[in-house]
Design a protein around this motif. Structure first.
Motif, PDB file in Angstrom:
ATOM      1  N   LYS A   1       3.988   7.404   2.286  1.00  0.00           N
ATOM      2  CA  LYS A   1       4.260   6.391   3.305  1.00  0.00           C
ATOM      3  C   LYS A   1       3.829   5.045   2.732  1.00  0.00           C
ATOM      4  O   LYS A   1       2.653   4.848   2.428  1.00  0.00           O
ATOM      5  N   ALA A   2       4.793   4.158   2.557  1.00  0.00           N
ATOM      6  CA  ALA A   2       4.540   2.852   1.947  1.00  0.00           C
ATOM      7  C   ALA A   2       4.593   1.770   3.017  1.00  0.00           C
ATOM      8  O   ALA A   2       5.451   1.803   3.901  1.00  0.00           O
ATOM      9  N   TYR A   3       3.662   0.809   2.920  1.00  0.00           N
ATOM     10  CA  TYR A   3       3.604  -0.297   3.873  1.00  0.00           C
ATOM     11  C   TYR A   3       3.408  -1.610   3.126  1.00  0.00           C
ATOM     12  O   TYR A   3       2.461  -1.754   2.355  1.00  0.00           O
ATOM     13  N   VAL A   4       4.316  -2.554   3.370  1.00  0.00           N
ATOM     14  CA  VAL A   4       4.124  -3.925   2.910  1.00  0.00           C
ATOM     15  C   VAL A   4       3.179  -4.601   3.894  1.00  0.00           C
ATOM     16  O   VAL A   4       3.406  -4.565   5.111  1.00  0.00           O
ATOM     17  N   GLN A   5       2.113  -5.214   3.382  1.00  0.00           N
ATOM     18  CA  GLN A   5       1.138  -5.833   4.275  1.00  0.00           C
ATOM     19  C   GLN A   5       1.704  -7.094   4.921  1.00  0.00           C
ATOM     20  O   GLN A   5       2.569  -7.767   4.362  1.00  0.00           O
ATOM     21  N   ARG A   6       1.198  -7.374   6.096  1.00  0.00           N
ATOM     22  CA  ARG A   6       1.604  -8.562   6.838  1.00  0.00           C
ATOM     23  C   ARG A   6       1.325  -9.833   6.030  1.00  0.00           C
ATOM     24  O   ARG A   6       0.288  -9.953   5.390  1.00  0.00           O
ATOM     25  N   ASP A   7       2.252 -10.806   6.087  1.00  0.00           N
ATOM     26  CA  ASP A   7       2.079 -12.051   5.339  1.00  0.00           C
ATOM     27  C   ASP A   7       2.722 -13.215   6.083  1.00  0.00           C
ATOM     28  O   ASP A   7       3.202 -14.158   5.470  1.00  0.00           O
TER      29      ASP A   7
ATOM     30  N   GLU B   1       0.842  -1.190   0.000  1.00  0.00           N
ATOM     31  CA  GLU B   1       0.000   0.000   0.000  1.00  0.00           C
ATOM     32  C   GLU B   1       0.883   1.247   0.000  1.00  0.00           C
ATOM     33  O   GLU B   1       1.783   1.379   0.845  1.00  0.00           O
ATOM     34  N   LEU B   2       0.629   2.145  -0.938  1.00  0.00           N
ATOM     35  CA  LEU B   2       1.319   3.430  -1.015  1.00  0.00           C
ATOM     36  C   LEU B   2       0.316   4.514  -0.640  1.00  0.00           C
ATOM     37  O   LEU B   2      -0.679   4.721  -1.338  1.00  0.00           O
ATOM     38  N   TRP B   3       0.565   5.195   0.463  1.00  0.00           N
ATOM     39  CA  TRP B   3      -0.338   6.243   0.948  1.00  0.00           C
ATOM     40  C   TRP B   3       0.299   7.605   0.723  1.00  0.00           C
ATOM     41  O   TRP B   3       1.435   7.852   1.133  1.00  0.00           O
ATOM     42  N   PHE B   4      -0.456   8.503   0.080  1.00  0.00           N
ATOM     43  CA  PHE B   4       0.029   9.839  -0.258  1.00  0.00           C
ATOM     44  C   PHE B   4      -0.839  10.876   0.446  1.00  0.00           C
ATOM     45  O   PHE B   4      -2.052  10.925   0.239  1.00  0.00           O
ATOM     46  N   SER B   5      -0.227  11.694   1.270  1.00  0.00           N
ATOM     47  CA  SER B   5      -0.939  12.803   1.902  1.00  0.00           C
ATOM     48  C   SER B   5      -0.410  14.114   1.339  1.00  0.00           C
ATOM     49  O   SER B   5       0.796  14.281   1.131  1.00  0.00           O
TER      50      SER B   5
END
Length: 670
Positions: free
Chosen positions: A487-493, A383-387
């Motif tokens: 702010k980028a987040y690799v999801q839990r796996d 997920e790439l979140w842009f504010s």
């Protein structure tokens, strides 16, 4: 003039991927007529879940069904705007702009759709029976209850004497109810799962009584409860730290308990994307059971679960729903505790400030390297979140960012201002979608621009015969014009404790980030110039305004005074963290006895056993116990201050007497 189509709600960014892969994450591909899916729903201002549930039950049961605790809530929660619902695939299509059935314009189905502000998808994991009347066949609640502790978790050993009282040879439960959400046969009035009230639990204990005591395995067999077959389970360990007590000690803190067993399929979904629906239902069930007591009592709910991705600003539906409940009840009546997360060193978070253009250029480019491991049997998500820097996002904003992805085999994906979705298909004859890149402003998942990169498993299985290439996926981000913070987040796996699974955690590979320091130890500080960040890795479910959050610490000596933050304990970004004095506690608790003695001791599933488990999941219940005791005026223990990884000095919870005694025996200290 009457509108011919309803105003559509904000959709889940994951919905396009779920549809393109025919909802394989739900565990199969049944016929359309059999497909019912869970939604987590926020209604528009002025709407209520109670009225929404009543309208659905009266006119649209073939389309949408809600659990009983939304249709018949406690009076002070009647105005709540958040709920879960199980919906037909046809109803989900209507929510996303598919044609309404004939005659629906202006009718109840039309009205239901117009009530919804936004929704996130989950997956059906159990049969659902529409509740026709409020649950009423419950045992009378016990008297003299001072506080209720709710435990929403996995594997809850109700027969263990740490959660019972004993009168002679008879063992009686301290639980008001246990809701097994994943049970095959619905019973108890919620609509799905099986509810065992206090009378049921005591009957199982009585039926398992032998001359030698209670045969706990027999009690679970009588109840049809299968989630405590192992010698140690996550939920039992958590429950002991939060509210376990020695029944022989009459002075011990022994609150009433409401327990919620999450469905097994929740833990099969390694990303925890389907978890929030059942977590919210679990919290509402705890509140409904406590409401049956003769007098209002304070409630503390422990949720020792989390994920990595999300907006991390409290704007997700689940976090907003928790904040609403906490606001409606107030801090002296309801508290909800979550762990801070174990992803501090996971290399699953990156930050880039897209503010200043490079010399001689009119745009800034960021290149992230995302390593997806071979043999991963589950999908991976980034997920790439842009504010927007300097101004909030509005509903009229459009995607102003270009994201280009290159797979390890050289194929590419791209979204920009003119394209909101791109897909990559397999090279097999079936040409199944194996990767999808999609972007959205104001998605249901949070209040900022989000771009999702979803990748099919790299290891084949019956559900996923076509696989994606393992290796490094390069993600290039650039913009021209509006400055953004990425702010980028690799999801839990990874695989949940005590569960089988095929997930393998992916992560960023950043040449500017040092995984180890000059002495060969794990580097616990962020490196200048690196995109990968340890700060800001807080649990994606725990960034609401009013929830209480616990991090982990490690002891460095036999005394109570020497400790350090645990290497894995995640922290929020100090610049973005929300603090509300007097209502929110962010504290640390001991979850590692030392560098050698891993974990903290608590009961196993069978009475008299002990096990050591680690993680912030074991810090949260210690904070839960502390808050519960505070709410009923138990004297607080002395506490020290300890700086976390972000440098913030926080209260270090003192160890409970039970934990201290266990620790002494473990260390050989008299």
């Amino acid at each position: 003039m009457m509108a011919t189509s309803p105003n559509l709600p904000r959709p889940d960014i994951y919905l396009d991927w779920a549809r393109a892969t025919r909802f394989r994450d739900a565990g199969g591909e049944p016929n359309d007529s059999d497909r019912w899916l869970w939604l987590l729903i926020e209604l528009h201002e002025g709407q209520s879940a109670k009225a929404f549930a009543e309208l659905a039950a009266k006119y649209a049961e073939a389309w949408i069904r809600l659990p009983s605790h939304y249709r018949w809530p406690p009076d002070d929660l009647a105005g709540s705007r958040y709920c879960s619902a199980i919906v037909s695939k046809s109803f989900l299509g209507c929510l996303t702009g598919d044609a309404l059935p004939a005659g629906a314009v202006g009718g109840p189905l039309f009205q239901l759709i117009e009530c919804i502000e936004r929704f996130e998808i989950g997956f059906s994991t159990a049969p659902f029976l529409p509740p026709a009347q409020p649950p009423s066949k419950f045992a009378p609640p016990p008297k003299n209850v001072e506080v209720v502790v709710g435990i929403v978790d996995d594997g809850l050993a109700f027969a263990n004497r740490r959660f019972c009282t004993e009168k002679g040879k008879r063992r009686e439960t301290r639980m008001l109810a246990l809701w097994d959400q994943g049970a095959d046969t619905p019973r108890g009035g919620s609509g799905f799962g099986r509810v065992h009230d206090r009378r049921d639990l005591d009957s199982w204990l009585d039926g398992a009584r032998t001359p030698a005591g209670v045969d706990e395995d027999l009690a679970y067999a009588l109840a049809g409860y299968r989630e405590v077959a192992h010698r140690v389970t996550h939920g039992t360990h958590v429950m002991d730290l939060a509210c376990g007590a020695d029944p022989d000690d009459r002075s011990a803190f022994a609150p009433a308990i409401v327990a919620v067993q999450l469905p097994g399929a929740v833990f099969t979904d390694t990303s925890c994307a389907s978890t929030a629906v059942f977590l919210l239902d679990g919290v509402r069930f705890v509140l409904a059971q406590a409401h049956r007591l003769a007098m209002p009592v304070p409630i503390v709910v422990n949720i020792s679960l989390g994920n990595i991705a999300g907006p991390h600003d409290g704007s997700s539906i689940f976090e907003s729903a928790l904040d609403e409940l906490l606001t409606l009840r107030g801090p002296k009546e309801l508290r909800i505790v979550l762990p801070e997360g174990n992803s501090y060193l996971s290399r699953c978070h990156a930050v880039a400030d897209l503010d200043t253009a490079l010399p001689g250029h009119d745009q800034v480019e960021v290149n992230l390297r995302w390593l997806i491991q071979p043999g991963d049997g589950t999908p991976s998500f980034l997920e790439l979140w842009f504010s927007k820097l300097g101004s909030p996002l509005t509903a009229s904003d459009r995607l102003e960012i270009s994201v280009e992805v290159t797979a390890p085999d050289g194929r590419g994906l791209k979204v920009d201002r003119g394209k909101a979705k791109d897909t990559l298909v397999s090279v097999s004859s079936d040409r199944e979608v194996i990767a999808m890149l999609s972007g959205m402003c104001f998605a249901a998942n949070g209040d900022n621009v989000v771009v999702l990169l979803a990748i099919a498993p790299t290891g084949p299985s019956k559900l996923w015969p076509d696989v994606s290439p393992g290796g490094v996926w390069t993600v290039a981000v650039d913009y021209a014009g509006t400055p953004y913070l990425l702010k980028a987040y690799v999801q839990r796996d990874d695989v949940a404790f005590g569960r089988r699974g095929a997930g393998r955690q992916s992560h960023f590979e950043d040449p500017d980030d040092l995984e180890f320091d000059n002495h060969g130890a794990l580097a616990v500080t962020d490196q200048a110039g690196a995109f990968t960040r340890r700060i800001g890795t807080i649990n994606g479910l725990a960034t609401g305004t009013f929830v209480d959050v616990a991090g982990s610490a490690i002891r460095h000596s036999n005394t109570r005074r020497t400790a350090a933050p645990a290497p894995y304990s995640a922290v929020a970004d100090p610049d973005a963290s929300v603090t509300t004095p007097g209502t929110r506690r962010r504290e640390l608790a001991i979850t590692e006895e030392s560098l050698v003695l891993k974990g903290v001791l608590a009961t196993g599933t069978r009475s008299g056993s002990l096990a050591a488990l680690s993680g912030t999941s074991m810090a949260a219940p210690q904070l839960t116990r502390s808050i519960a005791k505070q709410l009923v005026n138990w004297p607080p223990g002395s506490a020290n201050k300890l700086a976390d990884h972000a440098g913030e000095r926080r209260r270090l919870l003192p160890m409970e007497d039970d934990n201290l005694e266990r620790s002494k025996r473990r260390r050989g200290v008299s």
